[in-house]
Scaffold this active site. Structure first.
Site, PDB file in Angstrom:
ATOM      1  N   ASN A 211      39.700  44.076  22.779  1.00  0.00           N
ATOM      2  CA  ASN A 211      40.827  43.152  22.938  1.00  0.00           C
ATOM      3  C   ASN A 211      40.693  42.070  21.876  1.00  0.00           C
ATOM      4  OD1 ASN A 211      39.178  40.858  23.974  1.00  0.00           O
ATOM      5  ND2 ASN A 211      38.687  42.388  25.528  1.00  0.00           N
ATOM      6  N   ASP A 280      38.242  46.146  31.259  1.00  0.00           N
ATOM      7  CA  ASP A 280      38.258  46.675  32.639  1.00  0.00           C
ATOM      8  C   ASP A 280      37.942  48.173  32.677  1.00  0.00           C
ATOM      9  OD1 ASP A 280      40.898  44.419  33.406  1.00  0.00           O
ATOM     10  OD2 ASP A 280      38.815  44.397  34.111  1.00  0.00           O
ATOM     11  N   LYS A 290      32.223  62.124  15.680  1.00  0.00           N
ATOM     12  CA  LYS A 290      33.532  61.515  15.458  1.00  0.00           C
ATOM     13  C   LYS A 290      34.619  62.533  15.785  1.00  0.00           C
ATOM     14  CE  LYS A 290      36.366  59.399  11.841  1.00  0.00           C
ATOM     15  NZ  LYS A 290      36.555  59.294  10.383  1.00  0.00           N
ATOM     16  N   PHE A 327      37.590  32.934  34.472  1.00  0.00           N
ATOM     17  CA  PHE A 327      38.800  32.690  33.675  1.00  0.00           C
ATOM     18  C   PHE A 327      39.843  33.705  34.115  1.00  0.00           C
ATOM     19  CE2 PHE A 327      38.408  29.775  29.960  1.00  0.00           C
ATOM     20  CZ  PHE A 327      37.150  29.287  30.222  1.00  0.00           C
ATOM     21  N   LYS A 341      42.682  35.474  42.113  1.00  0.00           N
ATOM     22  CA  LYS A 341      41.348  35.789  41.584  1.00  0.00           C
ATOM     23  C   LYS A 341      40.301  34.831  42.154  1.00  0.00           C
ATOM     24  CE  LYS A 341      42.961  38.135  37.476  1.00  0.00           C
ATOM     25  NZ  LYS A 341      43.258  38.115  36.024  1.00  0.00           N
ATOM     26  N   LYS A 345      37.448  36.768  44.211  1.00  0.00           N
ATOM     27  CA  LYS A 345      36.119  36.849  43.571  1.00  0.00           C
ATOM     28  C   LYS A 345      35.191  35.744  44.063  1.00  0.00           C
ATOM     29  CE  LYS A 345      38.186  39.259  39.696  1.00  0.00           C
ATOM     30  NZ  LYS A 345      38.053  39.681  38.286  1.00  0.00           N
TER      31      LYS A 345
HETATM   32  O1  PMT Z   1      37.722  34.268  22.926  1.00  0.00           O
HETATM   33  P1  PMT Z   1      38.980  33.553  22.558  1.00  0.00           P
HETATM   34  O2  PMT Z   1      39.656  34.163  21.382  1.00  0.00           O
HETATM   35  O3  PMT Z   1      38.760  32.053  22.424  1.00  0.00           O
HETATM   36  O4  PMT Z   1      40.024  33.752  23.787  1.00  0.00           O
HETATM   37  C1  PMT Z   1      39.690  33.096  24.992  1.00  0.00           C
HETATM   38  C2  PMT Z   1      40.025  33.996  26.185  1.00  0.00           C
HETATM   39  C3  PMT Z   1      41.526  34.142  26.279  1.00  0.00           C
HETATM   40  C4  PMT Z   1      39.348  35.326  26.055  1.00  0.00           C
HETATM   41  C5  PMT Z   1      39.470  33.259  27.453  1.00  0.00           C
HETATM   42  O5  PMT Z   1      40.059  31.972  27.535  1.00  0.00           O
HETATM   43  C6  PMT Z   1      39.770  34.062  28.696  1.00  0.00           C
HETATM   44  O6  PMT Z   1      40.826  33.973  29.290  1.00  0.00           O
HETATM   45  N1  PMT Z   1      38.749  34.874  29.099  1.00  0.00           N
HETATM   46  C7  PMT Z   1      38.905  35.775  30.242  1.00  0.00           C
HETATM   47  C8  PMT Z   1      39.622  37.000  29.763  1.00  0.00           C
HETATM   48  C9  PMT Z   1      39.684  38.018  30.899  1.00  0.00           C
HETATM   49  O7  PMT Z   1      39.040  39.026  30.916  1.00  0.00           O
HETATM   50  O8  PMT Z   1      40.456  37.507  31.906  1.00  0.00           O
HETATM   51  P2  PMT Z   1      40.833  38.514  33.163  1.00  0.00           P
HETATM   52  O9  PMT Z   1      41.887  37.788  33.938  1.00  0.00           O
HETATM   53  O10 PMT Z   1      41.107  39.912  32.702  1.00  0.00           O
HETATM   54  O11 PMT Z   1      39.434  38.551  33.967  1.00  0.00           O
HETATM   55  C10 PMT Z   1      39.222  37.621  35.017  1.00  0.00           C
HETATM   56  C11 PMT Z   1      37.769  37.180  35.028  1.00  0.00           C
HETATM   57  O12 PMT Z   1      36.948  38.286  35.394  1.00  0.00           O
HETATM   58  C12 PMT Z   1      37.242  36.656  33.699  1.00  0.00           C
HETATM   59  O13 PMT Z   1      36.373  35.574  33.991  1.00  0.00           O
HETATM   60  C13 PMT Z   1      36.443  37.819  33.142  1.00  0.00           C
HETATM   61  O14 PMT Z   1      35.330  37.368  32.359  1.00  0.00           O
HETATM   62  C14 PMT Z   1      35.959  38.503  34.405  1.00  0.00           C
HETATM   63  N2  PMT Z   1      35.802  39.959  34.307  1.00  0.00           N
HETATM   64  C15 PMT Z   1      36.855  40.727  33.952  1.00  0.00           C
HETATM   65  C16 PMT Z   1      36.678  42.096  33.886  1.00  0.00           C
HETATM   66  C17 PMT Z   1      35.416  42.666  34.232  1.00  0.00           C
HETATM   67  N3  PMT Z   1      35.225  43.988  34.210  1.00  0.00           N
HETATM   68  N4  PMT Z   1      34.390  41.859  34.598  1.00  0.00           N
HETATM   69  C18 PMT Z   1      34.576  40.512  34.643  1.00  0.00           C
HETATM   70  O15 PMT Z   1      33.646  39.783  34.958  1.00  0.00           O
END
Ligand code: PMT
Length: 402
Positions: A211, A280, A290, A327, A341, A345
């Site tokens: 991403n 995810d 490859k 986040f 969330k 969580k």
């Molecule tokens: O890195 P930058 O370019 O500065 O951009 C910042 C950002 C947009 C990446 C950051 O501010 C941000 O939003 N990070 C979380 C991105 C994300 O995965 O959000 P989500 O809504 O998909 O996930 C929710 C939370 O679960 C997040 O805290 C994530 O770290 C966590 N997660 C998600 C998927 C997973 N398999 N395991 C997780 O722990």
């Protein structure tokens, strides 16, 4: 533009080392950040660079002698010392360190240090053997006992041709020490585990899905937490950003590796901040070779990655009590999604950011976030730099810790 350093009165002592040229650059940077830098040079320092050059960089008069002819009845050292917010000595030679260790006051600089009330930061720079000599080590220990900050020099090639420790640190490292000197050390004694950046989920040795996370948000959190005294463990996906000085960095590639690193360090953390954009899903299988293009479409099965944050939330239920901050990267229904969330969580705080705004989310230097805490208190922050955003998120964490 206003900075943390705007208007700060900084006394900047320069002693006689070849590294004076780097300190001159620091004077320029501090002046650019709108600090009021008053430089005091030892006689030896003026042999490496003229006080005229330094005056041009600081835009202020430079002091070298003990009593300036036009100082009138006001003693220079008392008036200068009384006004300073921070005292920097860079480069600090072995001789100047020894003088400070024993409270000599035979020139303006050493006298100023004794008359000074502000925090003192000492940046040694010298030949490796001199730096490693027991006398220098003992003198530096004495300075630390006085409460002075001593910032260890770097390893590398020295002016004398030797390789080893003794090089004056670079501006990036010096800047962090200076900003830290002005920051509340409200995260001292805290260990904060931060994740940052994307993860890469490989299809084959050449291709992966990922991403647009650059790591800026997570690295800003790490930088500011360090500045505020925390022990920082940064688990980072692939990122081009230089790790902030003094931060323990663990580089990973895939979500599984991030999961393993987070679980390994979780028990030593008081706070966990999951700022990483964790994929995810990953390909059901990663090909050894490859994948050759054959002109026809390819179906790839994707399987779910572990939800690290959710697992941490479950651990928290079992009273393993690291404060948990997640986040939410949303493109719509931001608050509702953030609340979901937060609950799902078992978080203490969720930071919601919009990922389709041009100056927020992925890759941007700025961000506009909403904070919802475990009591569902909502706080909407304005558009801020990611460092300022990090500062505000950490302010919120301090409140939650209380
Ligand atoms: O890195 P930058 O370019 O500065 O951009 C910042 C950002 C947009 C990446 C950051 O501010 C941000 O939003 N990070 C979380 C991105 C994300 O995965 O959000 P989500 O809504 O998909 O996930 C929710 C939370 O679960 C997040 O805290 C994530 O770290 C966590 N997660 C998600 C998927 C997973 N398999 N395991 C997780 O722990």
């Amino acid at each position: 533009m206003k900075t943390v350093l705007t208007g700060k009165k900084i006394l900047f002592g320069i002693t006689g080392s070849i590294a004076v040229y780097k300190a001159a650059e620091w004077v320029r940077e501090l002046t650019k950040a709108e600090a009021q830098v008053t430089v005091v040079m030892t006689e030896a320092a003026t042999r490496f660079v003229s006080s005229l050059t330094i005056a041009a960089l600081s835009g202020r008069r430079v002091y070298t002698g003990m009593f300036e002819p036009d100082a009138g009845e006001e003693m220079t050292h008392i008036s200068l010392a009384r006004e300073s917010d921070l005292f920097i000595i860079a480069p600090a030679t072995a001789q100047s360190i020894a003088k400070l260790a024993y409270g000599f006051a035979d020139d303006l600089l050493s006298t100023l240090v004794l008359a000074n009330h502000a925090k003192v930061l000492v940046f040694p720079a010298m030949n490796s053997s001199m730096y490693c000599h027991a006398a220098t080590k003992a003198n530096l220990t004495r300075l630390q006992e006085y409460g002075y900050g001593v910032i260890e020099p770097e390893q590398g090639k020295l002016a004398c041709g030797d390789e080893g420790i003794g090089r004056l640190v670079d501006w990036e490292r010096a800047r962090e020490s200076i900003l830290s000197a002005f920051a509340d050390q409200d995260f001292a004694e805290q260990t904060i585990l931060i994740t940052a950046g994307p993860t890469w989920e490989s299809f084959d040795p050449a291709r992966h899905m990922s991403n647009r996370s650059s790591g800026k948000m997570g690295y800003s959190l790490a930088r500011v937490a360090k500045r505020r005294g925390a022990r920082v463990i940064l688990v980072s996906g692939p990122s081009a950003i230089e790790p902030p000085p003094g931060v323990e960095i663990i580089n990973i590639v895939s979500a599984q590796q991030m999961h393993d690193a987070v679980m390994e360090h979780y028990s030593s953390a008081d706070i966990v901040v999951m700022a990483a954009a964790v994929s995810d899903y990953r390909p059901g299988k990663t090909m050894e070779q490859k994948i050759k293009k054959g002109g026809k479409s390819i179906d790839l099965e994707l399987v779910p990655n572990p939800d690290i944050l959710k697992k941490l939330g479950q651990k928290k239920k079992r009273a393993e009590q690291a404060l948990l901050v997640g986040f939410a990267a949303e493109s719509r229904h931001h608050i509702e999604e953030g609340q979901r969330k937060l609950k799902e969580k078992n978080l203490d705080l969720i930071v919601i950011n919009d990922i389709i705004g041009k100056d927020t989310g992925f890759g941007a230097d700025t961000n506009r976030v909403s904070l919802i805490d475990r009591d569902y208190q909502l706080e909407k922050l304005p558009l801020l730099s990611k460092e300022e955003c990090a500062d505000m998120i950490l302010d919120k964490i301090v409140k939650l810790l209380q």
